[in-house]
Design a protein around this motif. Structure first.
Motif, PDB file in Angstrom:
ATOM      1  N   SER A 125       9.420   0.567 116.193  1.00 47.99           N
ATOM      2  CA  SER A 125       9.670   2.001 116.179  1.00 47.99           C
ATOM      3  C   SER A 125       9.301   2.523 116.666  1.00 47.99           C
ATOM      4  O   SER A 125       9.549   4.141 117.126  1.00 47.99           O
ATOM      5  CB  SER A 125       9.786   1.746 115.029  1.00 47.99           C
ATOM      6  OG  SER A 125      10.138   1.208 113.892  1.00 47.99           O
ATOM      7  N   ALA A 126       8.237   2.748 117.612  1.00 47.77           N
ATOM      8  CA  ALA A 126       6.799   3.446 118.176  1.00 47.77           C
ATOM      9  C   ALA A 126       7.993   3.763 119.785  1.00 47.77           C
ATOM     10  O   ALA A 126       8.302   4.430 119.666  1.00 47.77           O
ATOM     11  CB  ALA A 126       5.730   3.578 118.549  1.00 47.77           C
ATOM     12  N   VAL A 127       8.657   2.423 119.757  1.00 49.51           N
ATOM     13  CA  VAL A 127       9.460   2.758 121.421  1.00 49.51           C
ATOM     14  C   VAL A 127      10.337   2.859 121.268  1.00 49.51           C
ATOM     15  O   VAL A 127      11.051   4.164 121.791  1.00 49.51           O
ATOM     16  CB  VAL A 127       9.094   1.046 121.785  1.00 49.51           C
ATOM     17  CG1 VAL A 127      10.033   1.131 123.088  1.00 49.51           C
ATOM     18  CG2 VAL A 127       7.675   0.638 121.761  1.00 49.51           C
ATOM     19  N   GLY A 128      11.362   2.682 120.064  1.00 47.27           N
ATOM     20  CA  GLY A 128      12.706   3.751 119.582  1.00 47.27           C
ATOM     21  C   GLY A 128      12.045   5.062 119.424  1.00 47.27           C
ATOM     22  O   GLY A 128      13.267   5.757 120.414  1.00 47.27           O
ATOM     23  N   ARG A 129      11.050   5.037 119.281  1.00 50.96           N
ATOM     24  CA  ARG A 129      11.365   7.268 119.011  1.00 50.96           C
ATOM     25  C   ARG A 129      11.235   7.274 120.633  1.00 50.96           C
ATOM     26  O   ARG A 129      11.487   8.831 121.124  1.00 50.96           O
ATOM     27  CB  ARG A 129      10.054   7.817 118.107  1.00 50.96           C
ATOM     28  CG  ARG A 129      10.343   7.456 116.729  1.00 50.96           C
ATOM     29  CD  ARG A 129       9.281   7.680 115.800  1.00 50.96           C
ATOM     30  NE  ARG A 129       7.806   7.337 116.103  1.00 50.96           N
ATOM     31  CZ  ARG A 129       7.362   6.532 115.133  1.00 50.96           C
ATOM     32  NH1 ARG A 129       8.313   6.282 114.368  1.00 50.96           N
ATOM     33  NH2 ARG A 129       6.286   5.668 115.290  1.00 50.96           N
ATOM     34  N   PRO A 328      15.325  -6.295 118.020  1.00 52.53           N
ATOM     35  CA  PRO A 328      15.627  -4.989 118.387  1.00 52.53           C
ATOM     36  C   PRO A 328      17.161  -4.488 118.305  1.00 52.53           C
ATOM     37  O   PRO A 328      17.434  -3.482 117.928  1.00 52.53           O
ATOM     38  CB  PRO A 328      15.514  -5.272 120.090  1.00 52.53           C
ATOM     39  CG  PRO A 328      15.814  -6.832 120.387  1.00 52.53           C
ATOM     40  CD  PRO A 328      15.372  -7.509 118.889  1.00 52.53           C
ATOM     41  N   LEU A 329      18.432  -5.260 117.618  1.00 50.47           N
ATOM     42  CA  LEU A 329      19.835  -5.378 117.583  1.00 50.47           C
ATOM     43  C   LEU A 329      19.216  -4.301 116.421  1.00 50.47           C
ATOM     44  O   LEU A 329      20.196  -3.192 115.593  1.00 50.47           O
ATOM     45  CB  LEU A 329      20.291  -5.845 117.559  1.00 50.47           C
ATOM     46  CG  LEU A 329      20.329  -6.631 118.879  1.00 50.47           C
ATOM     47  CD1 LEU A 329      21.578  -8.361 118.951  1.00 50.47           C
ATOM     48  CD2 LEU A 329      21.440  -6.014 120.061  1.00 50.47           C
ATOM     49  N   THR A 330      18.633  -4.894 115.006  1.00 46.71           N
ATOM     50  CA  THR A 330      18.776  -4.774 113.806  1.00 46.71           C
ATOM     51  C   THR A 330      18.284  -3.680 114.125  1.00 46.71           C
ATOM     52  O   THR A 330      18.075  -2.111 113.410  1.00 46.71           O
ATOM     53  CB  THR A 330      17.842  -5.143 112.455  1.00 46.71           C
ATOM     54  OG1 THR A 330      18.498  -7.194 113.190  1.00 46.71           O
ATOM     55  CG2 THR A 330      17.792  -4.932 111.594  1.00 46.71           C
ATOM     56  N   TYR A 342      12.221   8.653 111.305  1.00 42.18           N
ATOM     57  CA  TYR A 342      12.046   8.063 109.598  1.00 42.18           C
ATOM     58  C   TYR A 342      12.075   6.147 110.158  1.00 42.18           C
ATOM     59  O   TYR A 342      12.197   5.644 108.919  1.00 42.18           O
ATOM     60  CB  TYR A 342      12.178   8.408 108.296  1.00 42.18           C
ATOM     61  CG  TYR A 342      11.681   9.927 107.996  1.00 42.18           C
ATOM     62  CD1 TYR A 342      10.661   9.525 107.670  1.00 42.18           C
ATOM     63  CD2 TYR A 342      12.560  10.929 108.053  1.00 42.18           C
ATOM     64  CE1 TYR A 342       9.320  11.061 107.250  1.00 42.18           C
ATOM     65  CE2 TYR A 342      11.766  11.866 107.043  1.00 42.18           C
ATOM     66  CZ  TYR A 342      11.007  11.758 106.375  1.00 42.18           C
ATOM     67  OH  TYR A 342      10.433  13.319 106.121  1.00 42.18           O
ATOM     68  N   LEU A 343      11.792   5.986 111.128  1.00 43.05           N
ATOM     69  CA  LEU A 343      13.070   4.384 111.685  1.00 43.05           C
ATOM     70  C   LEU A 343      11.895   3.617 111.102  1.00 43.05           C
ATOM     71  O   LEU A 343      12.240   2.570 110.855  1.00 43.05           O
ATOM     72  CB  LEU A 343      12.803   4.507 113.325  1.00 43.05           C
ATOM     73  CG  LEU A 343      12.763   3.416 114.013  1.00 43.05           C
ATOM     74  CD1 LEU A 343      14.698   2.951 113.570  1.00 43.05           C
ATOM     75  CD2 LEU A 343      13.106   3.528 115.623  1.00 43.05           C
ATOM     76  N   THR A 344      10.232   3.901 111.333  1.00 45.38           N
ATOM     77  CA  THR A 344       9.656   3.153 111.179  1.00 45.38           C
ATOM     78  C   THR A 344       9.205   2.236 109.490  1.00 45.38           C
ATOM     79  O   THR A 344       9.349   1.318 109.153  1.00 45.38           O
ATOM     80  CB  THR A 344       7.884   3.201 111.326  1.00 45.38           C
ATOM     81  OG1 THR A 344       8.031   4.370 112.464  1.00 45.38           O
ATOM     82  CG2 THR A 344       6.395   1.890 111.405  1.00 45.38           C
ATOM     83  N   MET A 345       9.550   3.557 108.763  1.00 45.60           N
ATOM     84  CA  MET A 345      10.310   3.310 106.896  1.00 45.60           C
ATOM     85  C   MET A 345      11.118   2.530 106.747  1.00 45.60           C
ATOM     86  O   MET A 345      11.094   1.432 106.516  1.00 45.60           O
ATOM     87  CB  MET A 345       9.502   4.493 106.083  1.00 45.60           C
ATOM     88  CG  MET A 345      10.251   4.542 104.925  1.00 45.60           C
ATOM     89  SD  MET A 345      10.262   5.806 104.094  1.00 45.60           S
ATOM     90  CE  MET A 345      11.388   6.541 104.654  1.00 45.60           C
ATOM     91  N   LEU A 346      12.061   3.233 107.636  1.00 49.83           N
ATOM     92  CA  LEU A 346      13.176   2.292 107.041  1.00 49.83           C
ATOM     93  C   LEU A 346      13.112   1.100 108.288  1.00 49.83           C
ATOM     94  O   LEU A 346      14.031  -0.374 106.839  1.00 49.83           O
ATOM     95  CB  LEU A 346      14.230   3.343 107.507  1.00 49.83           C
ATOM     96  CG  LEU A 346      14.571   4.541 107.084  1.00 49.83           C
ATOM     97  CD1 LEU A 346      15.583   5.626 108.072  1.00 49.83           C
ATOM     98  CD2 LEU A 346      15.128   3.753 105.693  1.00 49.83           C
ATOM     99  N   SER A 347      13.133   0.962 109.162  1.00 53.62           N
ATOM    100  CA  SER A 347      12.556  -0.888 109.407  1.00 53.62           C
ATOM    101  C   SER A 347      12.232  -1.419 108.631  1.00 53.62           C
ATOM    102  O   SER A 347      12.436  -2.844 107.911  1.00 53.62           O
ATOM    103  CB  SER A 347      12.337  -0.436 110.931  1.00 53.62           C
ATOM    104  OG  SER A 347      13.309   0.271 112.018  1.00 53.62           O
ATOM    105  N   GLY A 348      11.492  -0.973 108.424  1.00 56.71           N
ATOM    106  CA  GLY A 348      10.330  -1.706 107.204  1.00 56.71           C
ATOM    107  C   GLY A 348      11.115  -2.047 106.163  1.00 56.71           C
ATOM    108  O   GLY A 348      10.604  -3.685 105.720  1.00 56.71           O
TER     109      GLY A 348
END
Length: 404
Positions: A125-129, A328-330, A342-348
């Motif tokens: 998520s950090a990378v994705g942001r 990585p796809l999900t 909020y990517l980290t929370m939602l990915s979590g």
């Protein structure tokens, strides 16, 4: 349109994330090798150690959304550094765990918490942001591939440490390696990528955590995506934990199981990188449909062919290519749906569903074997789940419902 390049801060973050994932997931990949020596040392039956591993997986998933929320609010750097410190403490405690209570506290509780802060959900998520949307999936694939390399290299390393120093000293040496995560976390400094797009949908800045959670709960493609990830968790943990035992049942040595897992880790490097690259070129839900379908075909072929060294290692290569290519796809789909704030929370949240599958893949595999003496039912269930994984992604799309 000019080609989008990775910024220097993003490159530094990729390097830091790569080393952190390689260490965190690499050490975890070798935990199964401690089952026999620790059980023999203290006269445990195998359920004592297995329960601690099951607790670790379940707790890791359960706290992942909360760890993710903390990373979204306070930054990945602080959360990862804290996780590295906890991981180190957990390994040191594990080296001196002589009772079921202590092994559950160290290997189960503390390391489970630590993994929620030092594994895929927070780091990807950090990378994705920090990555531009055009390269987001590929950047996640690069970081995932590094974690896969750690799984490959740490398995023989752990075996060597166990042979040369014994299980307790091996854990202490692993703790020293894991402590490197704390300074590596300082490399997670890249800022959120800012795209020059006009905003036509609600932005994450306008919504609270609770509002985003309600939005996610009511977004059916997000629910289907999570159910698909449950399939991934079930299959990889069942095969990762029980394939060596399956081979032993059929007269193969433990070396065959170790080489199988090492080959999975090696070819997982290629699989995750390729999946990330393809995710920037093609529909990620369709790619996931293909991955789950290929997993099912691979399992059927493995079960139908005569069992030999070549079929075992061939299955390892194929499964390695498909192993964590879903990650990585999900995560990329979650970013496409909700943006990255909020990517980290939602990915979590999605990862928690994955870990529910992991729990049942590990536990039901052992239960089925205890009751029947074989794994036939769980193999059949894994094939059925592959079909389910294909079907649910018919209902997943990457439609954006939030802007950053």
């Amino acid at each position: 349109m000019s080609e989008v390049r990775f910024s220097k801060p993003l490159i530094y973050m990729l390097i830091g994330s790569a080393f952190i994932l390689a260490l965190s997931l690499g050490v975890r990949h070798g935990f199964g090798l401690y089952l026999v020596p620790m059980s023999d040392a203290f006269g445990w039956n195998h359920q004592v150690f297995s329960l601690a591993i099951a607790l670790q997986n379940l707790l890791w998933g359960a706290v992942q959304p909360f760890t993710g929320a903390l990373a979204d609010k306070y930054g990945s750097k602080k959360v990862v550094a804290t996780g590295g410190a906890l991981y180190t403490i957990g390994l040191v405690m594990m080296a001196f765990s002589s009772t079921g209570l202590l092994i559950n506290l160290s290997l189960g509780l503390i390391i489970g918490l630590a993994l929620s802060a030092t594994s895929f959900s927070v780091l990807l998520s950090a990378v994705g942001r920090a990555a531009p949307p055009e390269k987001r999936s590929m950047a996640m694939g690069i970081a995932s591939a590094a974690g896969s390399f750690g799984q490959f290299i740490m398995l023989p390393t752990t075996l060597l440490l166990l042979k040369e120093f014994g299980w307790s000293s091996a854990l202490l040496i692993s703790a020293i390696l894991i402590a490197l995560i704390v300074p590596l976390a300082l490399m997670l400094n890249a800022k959120i990528y800012q795209a020059p797009n006009s905003v036509s949908k609600p932005t994450t800045d306008q919504l609270s955590f609770k509002q985003v959670l309600i939005l996610a709960k009511n977004h059916k493609p997000f629910i289907w995506l999570g159910l698909g990830f449950l399939v991934c968790g079930f299959q990889v943990v069942f095969i990762g934990i029980h394939l060596p035992g399956y081979l032993t049942d059929h007269g193969f040595s433990t070396t065959s199981g170790t080489i199988f897992l090492a080959l999975v880790g090696l070819f997982n490097i290629i699989g995750t990188y390729t999946a990330g690259w393809l995710g920037d070129q093609y529909s990620k839900p369709k790619l996931l449909m293909g991955l789950y379908g290929l997993r099912g075909i691979a399992i059927i072929a493995f079960l139908l062919m005569p069992l030999s060294t070549w079929t075992i290692y061939g299955f390892a290569v194929v499964m390695g290519l498909l192993w964590l290519s879903t990650v990585p796809l999900t995560n990329g789909i979650v970013a496409s749906m909700f943006g990255v704030k909020y990517l980290t929370m939602l990915s979590g949240i999605v990862f928690f569903v994955h870990q529910i599958g992991s729990f049942f893949g590990g536990w039901l595999g052992g239960l089925n074997h205890d009751l029947t003496g074989n794994y036939d039912f769980i193999w059949a269930l894994s094939i059925a789940l592959s079909i389910f994984g294909v079907l649910v992604h018919f209902f997943v799309n990457e439609e954006r419902i939030l802007d950053d």
